[in-house]
Design an enzyme around this catalytic site. Structure first.
Site, PDB file in Angstrom:
ATOM      1  N   LYS A 206       0.285   0.459  -5.656  1.00 22.79           N
ATOM      2  CA  LYS A 206      -0.270  -0.583  -6.444  1.00 22.79           C
ATOM      3  C   LYS A 206      -1.827  -1.174  -5.888  1.00 22.79           C
ATOM      4  O   LYS A 206      -2.680  -1.072  -6.371  1.00 22.79           O
ATOM      5  CB  LYS A 206       0.570  -1.335  -6.537  1.00 22.79           C
ATOM      6  CG  LYS A 206       0.231  -3.006  -7.520  1.00 22.79           C
ATOM      7  CD  LYS A 206       1.269  -3.940  -7.521  1.00 22.79           C
ATOM      8  CE  LYS A 206       0.778  -4.982  -7.967  1.00 22.79           C
ATOM      9  NZ  LYS A 206       1.689  -6.143  -8.060  1.00 22.79           N
ATOM     10  N   GLU A 212       0.486   3.342   5.510  1.00 27.80           N
ATOM     11  CA  GLU A 212       1.735   4.589   5.328  1.00 27.80           C
ATOM     12  C   GLU A 212       1.153   5.572   4.221  1.00 27.80           C
ATOM     13  O   GLU A 212       0.790   6.813   4.473  1.00 27.80           O
ATOM     14  CB  GLU A 212       2.881   4.328   4.932  1.00 27.80           C
ATOM     15  CG  GLU A 212       3.506   3.460   6.258  1.00 27.80           C
ATOM     16  CD  GLU A 212       3.494   1.920   5.951  1.00 27.80           C
ATOM     17  OE1 GLU A 212       2.534   1.553   5.414  1.00 27.80           O
ATOM     18  OE2 GLU A 212       4.266   1.284   6.550  1.00 27.80           O
ATOM     19  N   GLY A 266       6.137  -4.587  -7.030  1.00 27.01           N
ATOM     20  CA  GLY A 266       6.165  -3.255  -6.412  1.00 27.01           C
ATOM     21  C   GLY A 266       7.724  -2.888  -6.626  1.00 27.01           C
ATOM     22  O   GLY A 266       8.012  -1.564  -6.903  1.00 27.01           O
ATOM     23  N   ARG A 267       8.757  -3.808  -6.336  1.00 26.13           N
ATOM     24  CA  ARG A 267       9.873  -3.209  -6.631  1.00 26.13           C
ATOM     25  C   ARG A 267      10.545  -3.168  -7.701  1.00 26.13           C
ATOM     26  O   ARG A 267      11.599  -3.043  -8.130  1.00 26.13           O
ATOM     27  CB  ARG A 267      10.651  -4.205  -5.372  1.00 26.13           C
ATOM     28  CG  ARG A 267      10.679  -5.537  -5.746  1.00 26.13           C
ATOM     29  CD  ARG A 267      11.192  -6.508  -4.641  1.00 26.13           C
ATOM     30  NE  ARG A 267      10.855  -7.842  -4.478  1.00 26.13           N
ATOM     31  CZ  ARG A 267       9.854  -8.493  -4.308  1.00 26.13           C
ATOM     32  NH1 ARG A 267       8.784  -7.671  -3.530  1.00 26.13           N
ATOM     33  NH2 ARG A 267       9.512  -9.689  -4.180  1.00 26.13           N
ATOM     34  N   GLU A 352      14.107  -7.813  -0.540  1.00 27.18           N
ATOM     35  CA  GLU A 352      12.612  -8.182  -0.451  1.00 27.18           C
ATOM     36  C   GLU A 352      12.552  -9.285  -1.502  1.00 27.18           C
ATOM     37  O   GLU A 352      11.500 -10.087  -1.431  1.00 27.18           O
ATOM     38  CB  GLU A 352      11.891  -7.237  -0.798  1.00 27.18           C
ATOM     39  CG  GLU A 352      10.260  -7.335  -0.486  1.00 27.18           C
ATOM     40  CD  GLU A 352       9.465  -6.024  -0.558  1.00 27.18           C
ATOM     41  OE1 GLU A 352       9.060  -5.496   0.490  1.00 27.18           O
ATOM     42  OE2 GLU A 352       9.274  -5.393  -1.761  1.00 27.18           O
ATOM     43  N   HIS A 383      34.587   7.229   4.476  1.00 27.84           N
ATOM     44  CA  HIS A 383      35.043   7.765   5.673  1.00 27.84           C
ATOM     45  C   HIS A 383      34.161   7.101   6.815  1.00 27.84           C
ATOM     46  O   HIS A 383      33.889   7.831   7.967  1.00 27.84           O
ATOM     47  CB  HIS A 383      34.896   9.350   5.716  1.00 27.84           C
ATOM     48  CG  HIS A 383      35.968   9.703   4.829  1.00 27.84           C
ATOM     49  ND1 HIS A 383      37.232  10.284   5.054  1.00 27.84           N
ATOM     50  CD2 HIS A 383      35.787   9.997   3.238  1.00 27.84           C
ATOM     51  CE1 HIS A 383      37.943  10.594   4.163  1.00 27.84           C
ATOM     52  NE2 HIS A 383      36.921  10.377   3.201  1.00 27.84           N
ATOM     53  N   LYS A 493       2.746  -6.084   9.523  1.00 28.65           N
ATOM     54  CA  LYS A 493       1.403  -5.351   9.115  1.00 28.65           C
ATOM     55  C   LYS A 493       0.367  -5.851   9.916  1.00 28.65           C
ATOM     56  O   LYS A 493      -0.454  -4.947  10.610  1.00 28.65           O
ATOM     57  CB  LYS A 493       1.248  -5.555   7.661  1.00 28.65           C
ATOM     58  CG  LYS A 493       2.088  -4.798   6.708  1.00 28.65           C
ATOM     59  CD  LYS A 493       1.559  -4.704   5.318  1.00 28.65           C
ATOM     60  CE  LYS A 493       2.585  -4.663   4.133  1.00 28.65           C
ATOM     61  NZ  LYS A 493       2.199  -4.784   2.996  1.00 28.65           N
TER      62      LYS A 493
HETATM   63  O1  F6P Z   1       5.043  -4.155   2.243  1.00 31.39           O
HETATM   64  C1  F6P Z   1       5.788  -4.384   1.233  1.00 31.39           C
HETATM   65  C2  F6P Z   1       5.098  -3.760  -0.148  1.00 31.39           C
HETATM   66  O2  F6P Z   1       3.880  -4.613  -0.493  1.00 31.39           O
HETATM   67  C3  F6P Z   1       6.170  -3.805  -1.253  1.00 31.39           C
HETATM   68  O3  F6P Z   1       6.505  -4.821  -1.903  1.00 31.39           O
HETATM   69  C4  F6P Z   1       5.763  -2.626  -1.984  1.00 31.39           C
HETATM   70  O4  F6P Z   1       6.580  -2.073  -2.962  1.00 31.39           O
HETATM   71  C5  F6P Z   1       5.576  -1.600  -1.106  1.00 31.39           C
HETATM   72  O5  F6P Z   1       4.624  -2.329  -0.013  1.00 31.39           O
HETATM   73  C6  F6P Z   1       4.183  -0.609  -1.372  1.00 31.39           C
HETATM   74  O6  F6P Z   1       3.111  -1.295  -1.857  1.00 31.39           O
HETATM   75  P1  F6P Z   1       1.763  -0.273  -2.561  1.00 31.39           P
HETATM   76  O7  F6P Z   1       2.294   0.074  -3.702  1.00 31.39           O
HETATM   77  O8  F6P Z   1       0.557  -1.134  -3.034  1.00 31.39           O
HETATM   78  O9  F6P Z   1       1.488   0.854  -1.790  1.00 31.39           O
END
Ligand code: F6P
Length: 536
Positions: A206, A212, A266-267, A352, A383, A493
């Site tokens: 987003k 990452e 995002g979620r 979250e 298990h 972060k």
């Molecule tokens: O660090 C948390 C977060 O902001 C989540 O809420 C989100 O789903 C994820 O990182 C990824 O964010 P983006 O889609 O901006 O890379």
């Protein structure tokens, strides 16, 4: 305003809990032959059985009073109608618009969001048809054999979970992979088996700034450019983002850029362009059936009175178990191998959203908020951690989820799975007394919900996910928190960004110890330098 625990509805529930101290679920069943029918609820072929909880009609009435006192219905209506209920970010929360099939306008900030939603859906349809039909060609003219979604959190877990859940609908010969971890091993392992000529990357972010995702996207870009040339990048990348300029800077062509909006959290974003990998894997029709399932749950959530409202009831049972009966965690147990990624997905969706300790107004809460969510597919989980569910000292509530029909196995084979599904909630409730062998004693009385539907298909998947989204929402309203921000992920972060320069080659070879952190963190970084054979 009185704190939540000082309100009449909360106090009434506390008093009721004292009355329930001597009650047992088994006795409640004995005293009420119609208990299953009374404490279960069906929507289409979707059933929620919550009778195996320590609740009576009075408990439920008091819980509905609590929901009304906290204006769950008002908050729900404000969410659906584009109100800025994400107060800390001053944003609307409109993931429901992404699956709105009514044809009506959904207005926020004076503008109807639906034309944009339909445009992106049309763009996703065309893209997935082209990729699945071999019309989309890579730089050397080859059709796509592998799609790699690069994203993390909501830009990974939702699509990965849904793609897995819809595995029986995948197009043979078109493989979808998910890379999320900044640990380079994740990308390296994935790329090992892939051919750059037939691989298409979908960069899902987003913000298009997530460390990452940007690191993994850079690796993928270099992999394509090194083997096919820089000019190949455009044919091998699509991007899903609200940050159009960053996407363009990366080298993705405008027509391969799929928008989303700041009102999609995002979620909650798998319904948006973030779900592109689902449409590619299972087909756009299946993706839209998933939207329809979610829309059916949305209508139910909007229209059913609280007393017969599935998400509200699931949420209130959770509040009762967590805040009044002392449940310390909540297990999500899909008895469906294709739903094996659901627990991880719900960990983000729930924790979250509701892992908060201040109210929407910034006051400290004086009650527990979201529980620890964990889980694994049944029967595997039987298990592993089920021992603790049955005989541990902690009280843990659980959701058991299953489909009556298997997508892969015949009825006799599926019956083995379902026998375990039914047996476990029975065992958790009934327990088993053994006066002679205390180690064989099961206390019983462990609360469970059972969610049973006919078949795991796109529609039921959409209903299931929307059910949980609204459950999480209702709980957040009752706990008076903002379920739609996530400031708790920011501090780590920021600190990682500060530490990273201290781990560069120059810093590692420097003799001087790092000393600008707390003692433990200094010690760890300096030990890391030693392990690499550098530093003092
Ligand atoms: O660090 C948390 C977060 O902001 C989540 O809420 C989100 O789903 C994820 O990182 C990824 O964010 P983006 O889609 O901006 O890379």
């Amino acid at each position: 305003m009185a704190s939540l625990t000082q309100t009449p509805a909360w106090k009434a529930l506390e008093a009721h809990r004292e009355k329930m101290a001597a009650a047992s679920m088994c006795a409640l069943f004995d005293g009420h032959p119609g208990r299953f029918a009374h404490f279960s609820l069906a929507l289409d072929d979707f059933l929620l059985d919550y009778s195996k909880n320590l609740v009576t009609a009075e408990t439920m009435k008091l819980l509905f009073d609590l929901a009304r006192q906290e204006d769950v219905e008002g908050w729900r209506d404000r969410m659906f109608s584009g109100g800025h209920i994400n107060v800390s970010e001053d944003r609307a929360v409109l993931h429901t618009a992404l699956r709105d099939r009514s044809g009506e306008a959904v207005v926020t900030g004076g503008a109807d969001v639906m034309p944009g939603v339909r445009d992106v859906l049309g763009q996703m349809r065309a893209f997935s048809v082209a990729v699945r039909g071999g019309i989309w060609k890579g730089h050397t003219g080859e059709p796509v054999s592998d799609v790699v979604n690069i994203g993390i959190g909501g830009s990974d877990l939702g699509p990965a979970m849904a793609c897995q859940a819809l595995a029986p609908y995948h197009k043979p010969g078109l493989n979808v992979h998910f890379v999320s971890n900044v640990d380079g091993a994740h990308m390296a392992e994935t790329l090992k088996a892939l051919n750059p000529e037939t691989t298409l990357f979908i960069v899902a972010s987003k913000t298009f700034t997530t460390q990452e995702t940007m690191s993994n996207a850079a690796t993928a870009r270099a992999w394509v450019a090194d083997s096919l040339g820089e000019e190949a990048v455009a044919r091998h990348f699509a991007a899903l983002s609200a940050n159009e300029s960053a996407v363009a800077d990366f080298g993705v062509e405008t027509q391969n850029m799929f928008r989303l909006w700041d009102w999609v959290g995002g979620r909650f974003s798998l319904w948006s362009s973030i779900g592109l990998s689902i449409a590619v894997a299972a087909g756009a029709e299946r993706f839209e059936e998933m939207l329809e399932g979610a829309y059916a749950m949305d209508r139910h959530f909007l229209e059913a009175p609280l007393e017969s409202n599935m998400p509200a009831i699931l949420a209130l049972i959770g509040v009762w178990n967590c805040n009044f009966l002392g449940a310390q965690a909540h297990a999500v147990l899909p008895y469906d191998h294709n739903l094996r990624r659901l627990p991880a997905y719900l960990q983000q969706a729930d924790m979250e959203s509701n892992g908060k300790s201040v109210t929407r107004d910034g006051d400290p809460v004086d009650h527990h908020t979201g529980p620890v969510i964990f889980g694994a597919p049944g029967t595997n989980a039987q298990h592993t951690f089920f021992q603790l569910l049955h005989q541990g000292t902690r009280m843990i509530s659980s959701d058991f989820i299953a489909a009556a029909e298997s997508c892969n196995a015949g009825p006799e084979r599926h019956a083995i799975l379902l026998a375990n599904f039914f047996a476990q909630t029975e065992a958790l409730m009934l327990g088993k007394k053994d006066a002679h062998a205390p180690h064989k004693n099961f206390e019983g009385g462990r609360p469970t919900n059972s969610i049973l539907f006919r078949k795991l298909d796109p529609r039921s998947l959409g209903m299931l996910i929307a059910l949980y989204e609204h459950k999480i929402f209702v709980q957040g309203v009752i706990w008076r928190i903002n379920s739609f921000d996530q400031w708790g992920v920011e501090l780590g972060k920021r600190l990682a960004k500060e530490i990273l320069p201290q781990l560069t080659a120059a810093q590692l070879t420097a003799e001087a110890d790092v000393d600008n952190h707390d003692g433990s963190t200094n010690g760890l970084i300096n030990h890391y330098k030693k392990l690499l054979g550098r530093g003092s």
